[in-house]
Write a protein that holds these residues in place. Structure first.
Motif, PDB file in Angstrom:
ATOM      1  N   VAL A 491      36.157 -19.549  10.863  1.00 45.91           N
ATOM      2  CA  VAL A 491      35.462 -20.340  11.884  1.00 45.91           C
ATOM      3  C   VAL A 491      34.324 -19.505  12.475  1.00 45.91           C
ATOM      4  O   VAL A 491      34.279 -18.288  12.285  1.00 45.91           O
ATOM      5  N   SER A 492      33.427 -20.178  13.198  1.00 44.63           N
ATOM      6  CA  SER A 492      32.341 -19.410  13.802  1.00 44.63           C
ATOM      7  C   SER A 492      32.622 -19.101  15.259  1.00 44.63           C
ATOM      8  O   SER A 492      31.966 -18.276  15.872  1.00 44.63           O
ATOM      9  N   GLU A 493      33.616 -19.805  15.819  1.00 43.66           N
ATOM     10  CA  GLU A 493      34.020 -19.435  17.183  1.00 43.66           C
ATOM     11  C   GLU A 493      35.494 -19.704  17.418  1.00 43.66           C
ATOM     12  O   GLU A 493      36.081 -20.610  16.818  1.00 43.66           O
ATOM     13  N   LEU A 494      36.062 -18.881  18.313  1.00 44.81           N
ATOM     14  CA  LEU A 494      37.455 -19.076  18.711  1.00 44.81           C
ATOM     15  C   LEU A 494      37.420 -19.537  20.151  1.00 44.81           C
ATOM     16  O   LEU A 494      36.993 -18.795  21.031  1.00 44.81           O
ATOM     17  N   LYS A 495      37.919 -20.762  20.373  1.00 41.41           N
ATOM     18  CA  LYS A 495      37.821 -21.285  21.736  1.00 41.41           C
ATOM     19  C   LYS A 495      39.103 -21.018  22.524  1.00 41.41           C
ATOM     20  O   LYS A 495      39.076 -20.693  23.678  1.00 41.41           O
ATOM     21  N   ALA A 496      40.223 -21.227  21.860  1.00 38.61           N
ATOM     22  CA  ALA A 496      41.498 -21.035  22.555  1.00 38.61           C
ATOM     23  C   ALA A 496      42.577 -20.763  21.525  1.00 38.61           C
ATOM     24  O   ALA A 496      42.358 -20.949  20.335  1.00 38.61           O
ATOM     25  N   GLY A 497      43.719 -20.329  21.996  1.00 38.75           N
ATOM     26  CA  GLY A 497      44.884 -20.161  21.128  1.00 38.75           C
ATOM     27  C   GLY A 497      44.804 -18.929  20.246  1.00 38.75           C
ATOM     28  O   GLY A 497      44.059 -17.987  20.506  1.00 38.75           O
ATOM     29  N   GLU A 498      45.606 -18.976  19.166  1.00 39.07           N
ATOM     30  CA  GLU A 498      45.733 -17.804  18.304  1.00 39.07           C
ATOM     31  C   GLU A 498      44.610 -17.716  17.293  1.00 39.07           C
ATOM     32  O   GLU A 498      44.082 -18.730  16.848  1.00 39.07           O
ATOM     33  N   GLY A 499      44.253 -16.508  16.918  1.00 35.30           N
ATOM     34  CA  GLY A 499      43.215 -16.343  15.908  1.00 35.30           C
ATOM     35  C   GLY A 499      43.193 -14.936  15.357  1.00 35.30           C
ATOM     36  O   GLY A 499      44.011 -14.084  15.734  1.00 35.30           O
ATOM     37  N   MET A 500      42.270 -14.707  14.437  1.00 33.21           N
ATOM     38  CA  MET A 500      42.145 -13.388  13.820  1.00 33.21           C
ATOM     39  C   MET A 500      40.691 -12.943  13.883  1.00 33.21           C
ATOM     40  O   MET A 500      39.795 -13.758  13.649  1.00 33.21           O
ATOM     41  N   VAL A 501      40.499 -11.662  14.167  1.00 30.88           N
ATOM     42  CA  VAL A 501      39.140 -11.153  14.352  1.00 30.88           C
ATOM     43  C   VAL A 501      38.900  -9.956  13.436  1.00 30.88           C
ATOM     44  O   VAL A 501      39.761  -9.085  13.326  1.00 30.88           O
ATOM     45  N   VAL A 502      37.740  -9.946  12.769  1.00 34.42           N
ATOM     46  CA  VAL A 502      37.353  -8.776  11.980  1.00 34.42           C
ATOM     47  C   VAL A 502      36.070  -8.199  12.583  1.00 34.42           C
ATOM     48  O   VAL A 502      35.113  -8.927  12.814  1.00 34.42           O
ATOM     49  N   LEU A 503      36.100  -6.883  12.854  1.00 32.19           N
ATOM     50  CA  LEU A 503      34.943  -6.217  13.472  1.00 32.19           C
ATOM     51  C   LEU A 503      34.280  -5.286  12.465  1.00 32.19           C
ATOM     52  O   LEU A 503      34.865  -4.966  11.426  1.00 32.19           O
ATOM     53  N   ASP A 504      33.060  -4.820  12.791  1.00 29.82           N
ATOM     54  CA  ASP A 504      32.423  -3.853  11.883  1.00 29.82           C
ATOM     55  C   ASP A 504      33.056  -2.467  12.021  1.00 29.82           C
ATOM     56  O   ASP A 504      33.143  -1.714  11.079  1.00 29.82           O
TER      57      ASP A 504
END
Ligand code: SER
Length: 867
Positions: A491-504
Motif C-alpha cells: 500500500v502507499s499509506e497506512l491509516k490505521a491498524g496493523e501493518g508492515m514497514v520497510v525503511l532504507d
C-alpha cells in the motif's frame, strides 16, 4: 604395502611435488548446507575452486574419509553385495587451484601408480571424456599409452559433479585390470559392471560451477581435483580383487567371527560360524557389518548422532541395517562394540579422532541397539507372518506393510528393502510414499491452528542496519504492507491498524541467528507506529506493528527508536550465550557443538551436542566460569575480517551455516570466547551483571538444552529461589539446614502409609471376594458373576477380580464399582470361555448403557467414567 603405508606414500609423493598436505575435514561439510556428507576429497576446497576463498597454497593433497550414503552418490543399497562399494571409504587426492592442469595431473598420477606403487602398466586402462582431445593427447603422447587402452566416454561416466550445485568438470579415470580370473569387461563395454576392470583413480578437470538454477559458469581458474579410492588400490597392491580381503577389512571380519562363535547361544542356527566356515548368507552379513562399523564410527566421531531426520537419520539407517545383520550372525548383542578396538587399532593413527571418540561411539551404539532391539524382533515377526500367509506369488511387499514397519517398528524402508531382497521381493514404494504423505497431511491438519505466520512480504530492498552503535536513527519509508480481506497487499499509506514497514536504514535488529528482533517506535510529525517485532527477509528488515496515531506514507521521514531497555536485556543474554558456549567447551571438551540457540529479552536458551545430562556440579561450574568472566569486566571486541582469517584465528562458526566472505568476529575476555556473530552485544562483560542457569534438560538424542537468565532477571530468579526456601521452612517447620532431612523423612512416611493402605485394600478385597463368590451363577462347569460393589479404587477392584478368578474357575466376571460420581468397570473372562463370551465386548455393551469408555482384550477389559 599395507593400507597405512599406501596412504603415507601418497601424501609423501605429493609433498615432494610441492603440495601442501591438508588434514581431512569433518564428514559434516563445515560451511556447505547443500551436501549431506563430505562425499569427496574436494569438498573442503569447494569455495577455493569457485573463487570465494583464497588459500595460502596453490596445490594440496589429502586423505579424506568420505560417506556415500543418502543424498547424491548413495551406495548404501549395494554395500555387502559387491566387492568394492562402501558406506565409508578413504579418498586420496591431489588438488590444484589454478597452479597446474591436465598435463601435470596426468603426469603425476602415472608416475605415482607406475613408479611409487610399481603397478604393471600392462594392467592399466584409461578413460577420457569424449570431447576431451587435450587430455587424450597427453595420455597418448606424453605417457605413451597404447591407443587401444584409451576409451572415450560420455557425460554419464566421465563428467563429475559434487552435487546438484558446485564445481564440476570432465574427468579421466584410470582402471586396473584384475585379469581373467575375474569376470567383467573394460569400461564402456556391456559387462563393465563386473569386478575385473576397477576404477582406481579419477582425475577431474574442474572447469565449471553449477548454479542453483542449473546453469553452468566457468570457474575463475581451471583446477584439478583427483580422487583415488584407498580400499581399491590396497586390494590391487595386496593381490586381491575384493576390498573385503584387504588389511582394511580382514581384521574386522575376523574379530566379528570370533565374537559370534563365543557368544552364540544356539549353534544350530549358526552352524557355519561355529564350525568355522560361514555360509554365503553369513558371509554377506559379515561384510555389511564390517563396512558399516567404519561409517558409524567416523560419523559419530564427527558428532553426527542417530536422529529422526537429516544426517542423523542416515546414520540411524546404517546402524539399523548393521544391527539386523548382526542379529543374523548371533543372537547376542553388542557385536560391533567388540570390533571397535580393532578398527581403532588400524585407523587410529591416521585419524586420532576415532580414538578420542571411542567412548561416545560405544555408548551411542549401545543406546541405539537398546532402542531398536525389541522392535527389530517384533518387526521381523510381523514380516515373516506376512510372508507365511502370503498366498499369491506376487514379488512385491505392499507399501502399507512397509509403512507399518517404518512407523510402528522403526524399520527404515531401505532396511525392509534389504530383507526383501533376500527373499527376491521388491517394495511397493509408490504405495509407501502415499501412506507417508497421508500421515504428513494428518499431522499438518492437526497443526493448522498453531498460528504460524507465513505471510511475510517478499521485499527486495536492502535495509542498512545501524543498530550496532545507535538506538535511534532517522530513516525514509520505502514500502508499506497491510492485510486486506486476508491477503497481504503493498500500500502507499497506512491509516490505521496493523501493518508492515520497510525503511532504507534502521537501528532495529531483524530477528536472526537466534536473537529475537527489537521492538520500539517509528515517529513522525503527528504520527506514531508501534513496532512490535521485526523479521529479516532477503536483505531487508520488516517492522511489524500498528499505527497508534496519524497516517504513515511511503517516502515519509521517520525517527526510528528501539526500546533500549529491552535491547540491553537482549544484549546481555546474547553475550552470556557466547560465554556459556565457551565455558561448555572448556568444561566438556571441544566436541561440544552448538545445535541451536534463542536469545530473548527475558531469558536465553542454548542447545548443544552432548551425550549425558549435566550434573548439578557441572552446572554450578559453568555458572562460576561465566560469572568469573562477568566480574572480570573485560571489553567485548568486534572485528570485521575475512572468513578464512577468522577460522584460522580459531573463531567458532556454526556447522551448516552460510557465512559471507567478510565476517564479524566477537571476542570476549582474553581469548575466553571467540565466535562469528552478527548479533548485538554488551560493551563490557560486566554489563551482563549476573548469570544463572535455570534448567538443564535433554531435547533429543545427544542434544542437551540449557536455559538461563542474566541481569535483573537473574536477580529476580535468585530471590524467587530464596522465597521458595523460606516458604518450605515454615511449611515443614524446619530450619534451612534441616529442610532436606525433613523432606526425606516425610517421603518415607508417605510411602509407608501408602503401603499399609494397599495392604488394607487387599484384605478388604479378599473379604469381599469371598462373599461375592457365593452369589455367582453356575452354568455347567462355568461360573458367571455380574455385580456391583461399593469400591471405587481401581487397584482394590482389580484385587477383588484377581481373587475371584482363583475362586471361580473358569468364570465370566464383571464388576462395576462406583463412588456415586464415576463408574469403574472391570471384566475378566477365562481363556477357556473367550470363544463364546469376550470381555471387551461385554465392556463395550455395558458402555452403551452406562456411557463408560474403555476397551481391552477378549480375556480382560476395563472402562471408566460414565453415569
Ligand atoms: N571428486 C572426484 C571424485 O569424487 C575426484 O576426487 O571422484
Amino acid at each position: 604395502m599395507n593400507s597405512n603405508t599406501i596412504r603415507q606414500a601418497f601424501l609423501d609423493f605429493f609433498e615432494r611435488k610441492g603440495h601442501r598436505i591438508v588434514s581431512a575435514s569433518s564428514l559434516v561439510p563445515e560451511t556447505d548446507s547443500t551436501l549431506l556428507f563430505t562425499n569427496a576429497g574436494m569438498v573442503q576446497f569447494k569455495d577455493i575452486f569457485t573463487g570465494q576463498a583464497t588459500p595460502e597454497f596453490s596445490c594440496a593433497a589429502s586423505a579424506q574419509p568420505c560417506v556415500r550414503a543418502g543424498g547424491k552418490h548413495n551406495d548404501l543399497d549395494n554395500v555387502g553385495y559387491t566387492s568394492r562399494h562402501h558406506t565409508l571409504f578413504e579418498m586420496l587426492g591431489n588438488f590444484s587451484f589454478g597452479e597446474y592442469f591436465k598435463r601435470e595431473a596426468i603426469g603425476y598420477a602415472w608416475e605415482f601408480v607406475t613408479q611409487v606403487l610399481a603397478i604393471d602398466p600392462q594392467r592399466l586402462w584409461v578413460t577420457v571424456h569424449e570431447s576431451d582431445d587435450e587430455a587424450a593427447g597427453y595420455w597418448l603422447k606424453d605417457i605413451g599409452l597404447k591407443p587401444e587402452r584409451l576409451i572415450r566416454l560420455g557425460d554419464e561416466s566421465n563428467f563429475w559433479a559434487m552435487g546438484p550445485t558446485g564445481p564440476c568438470g570432465p574427468c579421466s579415470e584410470i582402471f586396473y585390470d584384475h585379469g581373467e580370473r575375474v569376470t567383467g569387461g573394460p569400461p564402456g563395454s556391456a559387462d563393465e559392471d563386473g569386478d575385473r576392470y576397477v576404477e582406481i583413480w579419477n582425475l577431474v578437470f574442474m572447469q565449471y560451477e553449477r548454479k542453483p538454477d542449473g546453469s553452468r559458469v566457468a570457474l575463475p581458474k581451471p583446477c584439478v581435483d583427483t580422487g583415488m579410492g584407498l580400499e581399491r588400490v590396497t586390494a590391487v597392491m595386496q593381490g586381491v580383487y575384493d576390498n573385503y580381503d584387504t588389511d582394511l577389512f580382514v581384521p574386522l571380519t575376523l574379530q566379528l567371527g570370533t565374537t559370534c562363535r563365543a557368544t552364540t547361544a544356539h549353534p544350530r542356527t549358526n552352524g557355519g560360524l561355529v564350525r568355522g566356515e560361514p555360509s554365503e548368507e553369513q558371509h554377506l552379513s559379515m561384510r555389511v557389518v564390517a563396512d558399516h562399523i567404519r561409517s558409524i564410527a567416523f560419523l559419530i566421531a564427527d558428532s553426527v548422532y542417530p536422529d529422526r531426520e537429516g544426517r542423523g537419520y542416515v546414520l540411524r539407517r546404517i546402524i539399523r541395517r548393521a544391527l539386523r545383520h548382526c542379529r543374523k550372525l548371533s543372537d547376542a548383542g553388542a557385536l560391533m562394540a567388540e570390533m571397535l578396538p580393532v578398527l581403532i587399532d588400524s585407523l587410529g593413527e591416521a585419524y586420532p579422532r576415532l580414538r578420542t571418540a571411542e567412548k561416545v561411539i560405544r555408548q551411542t551404539l549401545a543406546r541405539e541397539e537398546e532402542l531398536f532391539g525389541n522392535t527389530l524382533e517384533q518387526g521381523l515377526k510381523r514380516l515373516s507372518g506376512f510372508l507365511e500367509q502370503k498366498s499369491d506369488e506376487s514379488a512385491t511387499l505392499p507399501g502399507q506393510l512397509v509403512f507399518e514397519l517404518y512407523d510402528t517398528f522403526g524399520f527404515p524402508p531401505d532396511l525392509t528393502a534389504d530383507i526383501a531382497r533376500e527373499q527376491g521381493l521388491n517394495l511397493a514404494m509408490d504405495e509407501f510414499e502415499q501412506a507417508m504423505q497421508a500421515q504428513k497431511d494428518r499431522a499438518r491438519s492437526a497443526s493448522r491452528f498453531a498460528g504460524k505466520d507465513n505471510e511475510h512480504p517478499n521485499v527486495d530492498i536492502s535495509t542498512q542496519f545501524t543498530g550496532y552503535s545507535q538506538s535511534q536513527d532517522t530513516a525514509c519509508v520505502q514500502k508499506l504492507y497491510q492485510k486486506a480481506g486476508g491477503l497481504l497487499c503493498e500500500v502507499s499509506e497506512l491509516k490505521a491498524g496493523e501493518g508492515m514497514v520497510v525503511l532504507d536504514k534502521t537501528p532495529f535488529y531483524a530477528e536472526a541467528g537466534g536473537q529475537i528482533g527489537d521492538s520500539g517506535w517509528l515517529t513522525w510529525e503527528q504520527g506514531r507506529f508501534r513496532v512490535e517485532r521485526t523479521n529479516a527477509r532477503n536483505q531487508s528488515c520488516i517492522h511489524y506493528g500498528r499505527i497508534e496515531q496519524g497516517c504513515l506514507r511511503t517516502e515519509t521521514r521517520v525517527s526510528a527508536a528501539i526500546d533500549n531497555e529491552r535491547r540491553q536485556r537482549i544484549r546481555a543474554n546474547h553475550s552470556a550465550t557466547h560465554l556459556l558456549h565457551a565455558a561448555l567447551r572448556k568444561l566438556l571438551g571441544e566436541r561440544v557443538e552448538q545445535k541451536g540457540s534463542l536469545v530473548g529479552d527475558q531469558h536465553l536458551r542454548f542447545d548443544f551436542s552432548h551425550d549425558a545430562p549435566l550434573t548439578r556440579a557441572q552446572c554450578r561450574e559453568l555458572e562460576d566460569m561465566v560469572n568469573a568472566e562477568i566480574r572480570r569486566d573485560s571489553p567485548v571486541v568486534t572485528e570485521i575480517m575475512g572468513f578464512d582469517e577468522a577460522r584460522a584465528r580459531g573463531a567458532l562458526a556454526l556447522f551448516g551455516e552460510k557465512y559471507a566472505r567478510q565476517v564479524r568476529v566477537l571476542t570476549m575476555g582474553e581469548g575466553f570466547s571467540m565466535e562469528l556473530c552478527g548479533g548485538t552485544h554488551v560493551r563490557q562483560t560486566g554489563d551482563i551483571d549476573l548469570f544463572r542457569i535455570t534448567s538443564e534438560s535433554g531435547i533429543a538424542a545427544n542434544v542437551r538444552r540449557i536455559e538461563a537468565v542474566t541481569g535483573e532477571a537473574a536477580r529476580a530468579w535468585t530471590q524467587q529461589q530464596d522465597s521458595a526456601v523460606h516458604e518450605l521452612q515454615s511449611l515443614l517447620q524446619a530450619k534451612p539446614e534441616h529442610l532436606l532431612d525433613k523432606a526425606r523423612s516425610l517421603r518415607q512416611q508417605n510411602k509407608a502409609l501408602q503401603k499399609s493402605l494397599d495392604k488394607q485394600g487387599k484384605r478388604l478385597a479378599v473379604q469381599l471376594a469371598s462373599t461375592l463368590a457365593e452369589q455367582a451363577d453356575q452354568f455347567g462347569e462355568a461360573h458367571s458373576l455380574v455385580t456391583q460393589v461399593g469400591v471405587s479404587n481401581k487397584k482394590v477392584l482389580m484385587g477383588i477380580l484377581d481373587d475371584l478368578k482363583s475362586r471361580l474357575n473358569p468364570a465370566v466376571l464383571v464388576l462395576a464399582g462406583g463412588d456415586g460420581e464415576k463408574v469403574s468397570l472391570v471384566a475378566n473372562v477365562n481363556k477357556r470361555l473367550t470363544s463364546r463370551v469376550k470381555a471387551n465386548e461385554l465392556v463395550q455393551q455395558a458402555g452403551e448403557l452406562m456411557g463408560t469408555r474403555g476397551g481391552g482384550k477378549a480375556n480382560m477389559a476395563e472402562a471408566g467414567g460414565g453415569d
